[in-house]
Design a protein around this motif. Structure first.
Motif, PDB file in Angstrom:
ATOM      1  N   GLY A  72       0.786  -1.230   0.000  1.00 37.02           N
ATOM      2  CA  GLY A  72       0.000   0.000   0.000  1.00 37.02           C
ATOM      3  C   GLY A  72       0.816   1.277   0.000  1.00 37.02           C
ATOM      4  N   ALA A  75      -0.339   3.693  -2.725  1.00 39.43           N
ATOM      5  CA  ALA A  75      -1.644   4.273  -2.388  1.00 39.43           C
ATOM      6  C   ALA A  75      -1.477   5.378  -1.361  1.00 39.43           C
ATOM      7  CB  ALA A  75      -2.597   3.192  -1.870  1.00 39.43           C
ATOM      8  N   GLU A  76      -0.583   5.171  -0.384  1.00 34.43           N
ATOM      9  CA  GLU A  76      -0.329   6.200   0.622  1.00 34.43           C
ATOM     10  C   GLU A  76       0.243   7.448  -0.030  1.00 34.43           C
ATOM     11  OE1 GLU A  76       2.158   4.520   3.647  1.00 34.43           O
ATOM     12  OE2 GLU A  76       0.650   3.058   4.264  1.00 34.43           O
ATOM     13  N   ARG A  78      -0.182   8.388  -3.155  1.00 33.12           N
ATOM     14  CA  ARG A  78      -1.226   8.973  -3.992  1.00 33.12           C
ATOM     15  C   ARG A  78      -2.221   9.740  -3.146  1.00 33.12           C
ATOM     16  NH1 ARG A  78      -2.031   4.749  -6.880  1.00 33.12           N
ATOM     17  NH2 ARG A  78      -3.268   3.691  -5.319  1.00 33.12           N
ATOM     18  N   ASP A  79      -2.492   9.250  -1.939  1.00 33.39           N
ATOM     19  CA  ASP A  79      -3.460   9.881  -1.051  1.00 33.39           C
ATOM     20  C   ASP A  79      -2.855  11.001  -0.222  1.00 33.39           C
ATOM     21  OD1 ASP A  79      -5.304   8.061  -2.025  1.00 33.39           O
ATOM     22  OD2 ASP A  79      -5.037   6.667  -0.360  1.00 33.39           O
ATOM     23  N   GLY A  80      -1.556  11.287  -0.450  1.00 33.83           N
ATOM     24  CA  GLY A  80      -0.915  12.387   0.258  1.00 33.83           C
ATOM     25  C   GLY A  80      -0.382  12.005   1.629  1.00 33.83           C
ATOM     26  N   GLY A  81      -0.446  10.735   1.966  1.00 32.66           N
ATOM     27  CA  GLY A  81       0.062  10.286   3.241  1.00 32.66           C
ATOM     28  C   GLY A  81       1.551  10.024   3.181  1.00 32.66           C
TER      29      GLY A  81
END
Length: 85
Positions: A72, A75-76, A78-81
């Motif tokens: 993940g 995804a992190e 991409r989500d700004g995390g």
């Protein structure tokens, strides 16, 4: 080329990353589709790996990248995390 204390990243990695970031900016500014930019960069990276490593080592790099995707980490990003945070 120097490696970090854990032996993972060469000291010029940050510079190389900055050059790639500028190349990406330029290509996007030229209205090149993101998938084309990514495909060209991946192809270039694989070519560079093939010239500097044997097939087993290249496969290990790709397995590590796949593990990052499956964990993940992309995804992190991409989500700004922050990965792992």
């Amino acid at each position: 080329m120097q490696f970090d204390p854990q032996g993972m990243a060469p000291d010029d990695l940050s510079h190389a990353g900055a050059v790639v970031d500028k190349a990406i900016e330029y290509m996007i500014g030229q209205n090149i589709a993101p998938i084309s930019v990514a495909s060209a960069l991946l192809g270039g990276a694989l070519g560079m790996l093939a010239r500097s490593m044997d097939d087993h080592a290249v496969a290990q790099v790709l397995r590590n990248a796949l593990r990052s995707v499956e964990a993940g980490e992309l995804a992190e990003m991409r989500d700004g995390g922050v990965p792992g945070g």
